[in-house]
Design a protein around this motif. Structure first.
Motif, PDB file in Angstrom:
ATOM      1  N   ASN A  89     -11.720  50.887  35.264  1.00  4.21           N
ATOM      2  CA  ASN A  89     -12.630  50.062  36.074  1.00  4.21           C
ATOM      3  C   ASN A  89     -13.676  49.364  35.193  1.00  4.21           C
ATOM      4  N   GLN A  90     -14.176  50.100  34.203  1.00  2.00           N
ATOM      5  CA  GLN A  90     -15.178  49.494  33.322  1.00  2.00           C
ATOM      6  C   GLN A  90     -14.568  48.371  32.480  1.00  2.00           C
ATOM      7  N   ARG A  91     -13.360  48.628  31.949  1.00  2.00           N
ATOM      8  CA  ARG A  91     -12.693  47.585  31.163  1.00  2.00           C
ATOM      9  C   ARG A  91     -12.415  46.362  32.031  1.00  2.00           C
ATOM     10  N   SER A  92     -11.960  46.587  33.241  1.00  2.00           N
ATOM     11  CA  SER A  92     -11.675  45.479  34.144  1.00  2.00           C
ATOM     12  C   SER A  92     -12.943  44.687  34.462  1.00  2.00           C
ATOM     13  N   SER A  93     -14.072  45.394  34.627  1.00  2.00           N
ATOM     14  CA  SER A  93     -15.316  44.710  35.003  1.00  2.00           C
ATOM     15  C   SER A  93     -15.816  43.793  33.890  1.00  2.00           C
ATOM     16  N   VAL A  94     -15.732  44.242  32.625  1.00  2.00           N
ATOM     17  CA  VAL A  94     -16.214  43.372  31.551  1.00  2.00           C
ATOM     18  C   VAL A  94     -15.226  42.239  31.289  1.00  2.00           C
ATOM     19  N   ASP A  95     -13.929  42.506  31.464  1.00  2.00           N
ATOM     20  CA  ASP A  95     -12.949  41.438  31.286  1.00  2.00           C
ATOM     21  C   ASP A  95     -13.166  40.320  32.300  1.00  2.00           C
ATOM     22  N   LYS A  96     -13.503  40.694  33.545  1.00  2.00           N
ATOM     23  CA  LYS A  96     -13.737  39.681  34.573  1.00  2.00           C
ATOM     24  C   LYS A  96     -14.991  38.858  34.287  1.00  2.00           C
ATOM     25  N   LEU A  97     -16.002  39.520  33.756  1.00  2.00           N
ATOM     26  CA  LEU A  97     -17.226  38.796  33.419  1.00  2.00           C
ATOM     27  C   LEU A  97     -17.017  37.877  32.217  1.00  2.00           C
ATOM     28  N   GLY A  98     -16.163  38.285  31.306  1.00  2.00           N
ATOM     29  CA  GLY A  98     -15.856  37.446  30.157  1.00  2.00           C
ATOM     30  C   GLY A  98     -16.729  37.738  28.954  1.00  2.00           C
ATOM     31  N   LEU A  99     -16.175  37.498  27.771  1.00  2.00           N
ATOM     32  CA  LEU A  99     -16.857  37.805  26.519  1.00  2.00           C
ATOM     33  C   LEU A  99     -18.174  37.045  26.398  1.00  2.00           C
ATOM     34  N   ASP A 100     -18.184  35.745  26.697  1.00  2.00           N
ATOM     35  CA  ASP A 100     -19.397  34.938  26.505  1.00  2.00           C
ATOM     36  C   ASP A 100     -20.524  35.408  27.413  1.00  2.00           C
ATOM     37  N   TYR A 101     -20.201  35.741  28.659  1.00  2.00           N
ATOM     38  CA  TYR A 101     -21.244  36.173  29.578  1.00  2.00           C
ATOM     39  C   TYR A 101     -21.818  37.527  29.151  1.00  2.00           C
ATOM     40  N   ILE A 102     -20.965  38.429  28.717  1.00  2.00           N
ATOM     41  CA  ILE A 102     -21.421  39.748  28.274  1.00  2.00           C
ATOM     42  C   ILE A 102     -22.267  39.605  27.011  1.00  2.00           C
ATOM     43  N   ARG A 103     -21.846  38.710  26.101  1.00  2.00           N
ATOM     44  CA  ARG A 103     -22.638  38.513  24.876  1.00  2.00           C
ATOM     45  C   ARG A 103     -24.044  38.007  25.232  1.00  2.00           C
ATOM     46  N   ASP A 104     -24.144  37.032  26.123  1.00  2.00           N
ATOM     47  CA  ASP A 104     -25.460  36.539  26.549  1.00  2.00           C
ATOM     48  C   ASP A 104     -26.274  37.646  27.217  1.00  2.00           C
ATOM     49  N   GLU A 105     -25.604  38.483  28.000  1.00  2.00           N
ATOM     50  CA  GLU A 105     -26.290  39.589  28.676  1.00  2.00           C
ATOM     51  C   GLU A 105     -26.885  40.552  27.642  1.00  2.00           C
ATOM     52  N   VAL A 106     -26.095  40.879  26.622  1.00  2.00           N
ATOM     53  CA  VAL A 106     -26.561  41.817  25.601  1.00  2.00           C
ATOM     54  C   VAL A 106     -27.711  41.211  24.795  1.00  2.00           C
ATOM     55  N   LEU A 107     -27.577  39.938  24.408  1.00  2.00           N
ATOM     56  CA  LEU A 107     -28.594  39.319  23.560  1.00  2.00           C
ATOM     57  C   LEU A 107     -29.882  39.017  24.317  1.00  2.00           C
ATOM     58  N   THR A 108     -29.769  38.435  25.514  1.00  2.00           N
ATOM     59  CA  THR A 108     -30.964  37.923  26.202  1.00  2.00           C
ATOM     60  C   THR A 108     -31.596  38.915  27.160  1.00  2.00           C
ATOM     61  N   VAL A 109     -30.842  39.915  27.604  1.00  2.00           N
ATOM     62  CA  VAL A 109     -31.418  40.908  28.516  1.00  2.00           C
ATOM     63  C   VAL A 109     -31.706  42.212  27.779  1.00  2.00           C
ATOM     64  N   ILE A 110     -30.704  42.757  27.098  1.00  2.00           N
ATOM     65  CA  ILE A 110     -30.885  44.076  26.466  1.00  2.00           C
ATOM     66  C   ILE A 110     -31.686  43.961  25.171  1.00  2.00           C
ATOM     67  N   GLN A 111     -31.220  43.144  24.233  1.00  2.00           N
ATOM     68  CA  GLN A 111     -31.891  43.082  22.933  1.00  2.00           C
ATOM     69  C   GLN A 111     -33.211  42.312  22.997  1.00  2.00           C
ATOM     70  N   ALA A 112     -33.225  41.170  23.666  1.00  2.00           N
ATOM     71  CA  ALA A 112     -34.442  40.351  23.696  1.00  2.00           C
ATOM     72  C   ALA A 112     -35.581  41.040  24.432  1.00  2.00           C
ATOM     73  N   ARG A 113     -35.253  41.954  25.338  1.00  2.00           N
ATOM     74  CA  ARG A 113     -36.304  42.690  26.048  1.00  2.00           C
ATOM     75  C   ARG A 113     -36.579  44.049  25.415  1.00  2.00           C
ATOM     76  N   GLY A 114     -35.802  44.381  24.397  1.00  2.00           N
ATOM     77  CA  GLY A 114     -36.030  45.640  23.702  1.00  2.00           C
ATOM     78  C   GLY A 114     -35.724  46.862  24.544  1.00  2.00           C
ATOM     79  N   LEU A 115     -34.707  46.780  25.408  1.00  2.00           N
ATOM     80  CA  LEU A 115     -34.349  47.928  26.248  1.00  2.00           C
ATOM     81  C   LEU A 115     -33.745  49.026  25.368  1.00  2.00           C
TER      82      LEU A 115
END
Length: 694
Positions: free
Chosen positions: A345-371
């Protein structure tokens, strides 16, 4: 009535004073000093004219006339003209009008439209009325090393084609050679000094430059809430002068600190890009003089480097290409936890979101906010991200994030977001080698990572000495955060001001760009603006291929520069990507229009060629003539295959904001070249009542 009027100067007037014969200069300057004491007409040397609704006046000084306007506190010096017996003793001066016997209002003169710009130039050369001499060049303060290139030039066309001479010097010569109607000076900015004798000092070579005059609206916020209990935020739309206010605020804070007993104050002034840092430092040097030593002018990423270096951290920062490559590896190799079903289920969820969207999520939400933990991420509001994520999806994204972190560490790499977060942590823990500043000014804060804001706030010794400028309308990435979520000290209740006057773009450009942005889905309501300048409607022309695009660009930059009387160095072509930029710069140069592509961290606003740079790199900059091009590139805007509707909406909203920021870089002329065969909604929303769409 004022005890003394503060003088302001149009750049053209300053050029005319510099070119005066030496024996005349002091006579004229002495008369101007008298004018500053009382500009009212006296029926003799000072006279009111019929132009500009009776607001134009002239001062007589021997064989010369100074044209000026004044209000309750300022006298604005517009032009200097040699007396003509047939005209200057009358109430109507044909030279002011540029020919003809009609009244001139305060409305700005209408600029030529696209059809006039696109006409082929007159093949006849415009000869100079007098030769360029070394005496003239010295009087105009043009560096001696440039004289050999200029003294042999005999026409206006050859002047603007002269290589390796900065535009400001070419325009000085052009102003001197060709007398223009005084009414055209209204569109020039007002410049002011910092002392009553600055005009004398400037003419005598003791002062390098003047500063932009603040409008009453801008002046209000220089001292506003300066002794309040907390930080101050000034917002404003494009061209509202937020950065100018920030410069003057630095001087005011410096005075307040010294008055409070701080003998050696330290102020940090930080802004978004390296070109803006350089420009800010030059203006602060004029504004502060020797006091500039008290102000540390920095690009925030250079500050990050210094903090990390001081702590002994040596990190290699990824390029965009490296980030994409390493993240792709992490995305493909991430090992999810749980039962086989949960992993699937987890693999399917990230595949549906796509690599570019997940990369933006990691950079601009997780890393940029220092979570720092999964719990932090599960509780994050994700303001500005339109695709809702379930708990399962967030757990999967966090796993990809951790895998990405390990892949970077194995390669001894860090992203910009990571090093900014680490610098913020060092500051917060008291381990920064940089001591706290007595005050911090953050210019153009709207797109800074929350970790950068946290770092800058942590470097300020007291919350009430923090001054921030921002523009929500220009926030490209809209990663989304509340000020108080970044730092407890970022609470602006009762200390938020708004600048509403646009001093950069014409009303037509600003309103057309705002209408384009508003045509997007779910955009915030725009702050109302007033405008200083008028001009032609911006132009939209749909193109089928690169060759027709380059042909239109060539016609446009040559025609607009000719009609607005500027050089090609005043033109910028803004494009989606570096690769597209390099191609367009090469094609323009091959067509006979010299152009240069400039990467984000290498922007040189003084370059004589047409500047080609990316849409995102143009943030914080301004150019008289702008074209938005390169949009015919295959795949732009890039939408992942099978992307859910909410993701598509989010991507298009981001790209529309990027386009809006690029459009609002234009001061006098704007051309947008969308592809003719695209069905993307990104290229819709061009209201024909606000755009020249023929």
């Amino acid at each position: 009535m004022a005890d003394a009027w503060v003088p302001s100067y149009k750049p053209g007037f300053l050029a005319e004073v510099l070119a005066l014969p030496d024996k005349i200069k002091n006579q004229v300057l002495t008369k101007i000093a008298d004018l500053e004491r009382d500009p009212h007409p006296d029926g003799h040397t000072k006279k009111q004219l019929k132009h500009m609704k009776n607001k134009l006046h002239r001062l007589r000084s021997g064989d010369y006339r100074v044209f000026y306007t004044f209000d309750e506190s300022h006298v604005s010096l517009l032009a200097l003209r040699r007396r003509d017996d047939e005209t200057y003793d009358s109430d109507i001066d044909p030279e002011f009008l540029g020919g003809g016997d009609v009244d001139v209002s305060l409305d700005r003169p209408v600029q030529p439209d696209w059809e006039q710009w696109s006409k082929p130039p007159d093949p006849k050369a415009t000869s100079f009325p007098e030769p360029i001499t070394t005496t003239l060049l010295s009087a105009l303060r043009i560096p001696e090393e440039l004289h050999p290139r200029l003294v042999s030039i005999t026409s206006r066309e050859a002047l603007f084609a002269c290589p390796a001479v900065p535009d400001e010097y070419l325009l000085l010569i052009d102003e001197h050679m060709f007398v223009k109607p005084v009414s055209t000076r209204l569109d020039q900015p007002d410049l002011v000094g910092t002392a009553s004798d600055d005009l004398f000092r400037y003419v005598n070579g003791e002062l390098d430059a003047f500063l932009l005059k603040l409008s009453p609206e801008q002046e209000k916020y220089v001292k506003w809430a300066i002794d309040a209990a907390g930080p101050t935020l000034v917002k404003g739309g494009p061209g509202s002068g937020k950065s100018t206010v920030a410069l003057y605020r630095a001087r005011e804070i410096l005075a307040v600190l010294r008055a409070s007993g701080v003998t050696h104050p330290r102020i940090l002034f930080t802004t978004y890009t390296v070109p803006l840092v350089n420009m800010s430092e030059r203006l602060l040097r004029t504004l502060l003089g020797e006091d500039l030593v008290a102000v540390d002018v920095r690009n925030y990423d250079k500050l990050v480097h210094e903090i990390l270096s001081g702590a002994g951290r040596r990190m290699k920062i990824t390029t965009d290409a490296q980030t994409r490559q390493v993240f792709s590896t992490a995305f493909q190799t991430a090992a999810f936890e749980g039962s086989p079903t949960e992993q699937a289920n987890q693999r399917s969820s990230v595949d549906k979101l796509g690599l570019d969207y997940i990369r933006d999520e990691v950079l601009t939400v997780i890393q940029a906010r220092g979570l720092q933990s999964l719990d932090d991420y599960l509780g994050a509001a994700r303001i500005g991200r339109r695709v809702p994520l379930s708990v399962t999806q967030r757990i999967a994204v966090w796993t990809v994030h951790e895998t990405f972190q390990r892949c970077l560490t194995q390669r001894s790499l860090r992203t910009w977001q990571q090093v900014r977060a680490e610098a913020a942590t060092l500051v917060a823990s008291g381990r920064s080698a940089i001591p706290k500043y007595d005050a911090v000014i953050i210019d153009e804060a709207q797109d800074l990572d929350p970790t950068v804001l946290r770092m800058l706030v942590g470097l300020c010794a007291a919350p009430n000495r923090l001054f921030v400028t921002a523009d929500a309308q220009q926030a490209i990435y809209r990663s989304g955060f509340n000020w108080s979520d970044v730092h407890d000290d970022l609470r602006f209740q009762g200390r938020t001001g708004v600048l509403r006057a646009n001093h950069r773009s014409t009303r037509q450009i600003a309103e057309a760009a705002a209408a384009y942005l508003a045509a997007g889905d779910d955009e915030p309501e725009m702050e109302p603006q007033t405008f200083v300048h008028d001009g032609p409607l911006p132009v939209i022309r749909r193109v089928h291929d690169r060759s027709s695009e380059v042909a239109l660009l060539r016609t446009y930059v040559l025609g607009a520069a000719r009609e607005i009387r500027l050089t090609l160095g005043s033109c910028a072509v803004l494009v989606p990507t570096n690769d597209v930029g390099r191609t367009i710069a090469s094609d323009l140069t091959a067509s006979g229009v010299e152009a240069v592509f400039q990467e984000t961290r290498e922007v040189d606003i003084a370059a004589k060629q047409v500047k080609v740079l990316t849409l995102a790199a143009s943030k914080g900059l301004e150019f008289p003539i702008v074209a938005v091009a390169g949009l015919t590139t295959s795949g732009y805007p890039f939408i992942p295959a099978a992307a859910p509707l909410q993701m598509v909406v989010e991507i298009l909203a981001k790209e529309r904001r990027t386009m809006y920021v690029a459009m609002t870089r234009a001061m006098r002329a704007l051309l947008v070249l969308p592809p003719a065969d695209s069905d993307s909604s990104l290229f819709e929303g061009f209201d024909p009542t606000r755009w020249n769409c023929a």
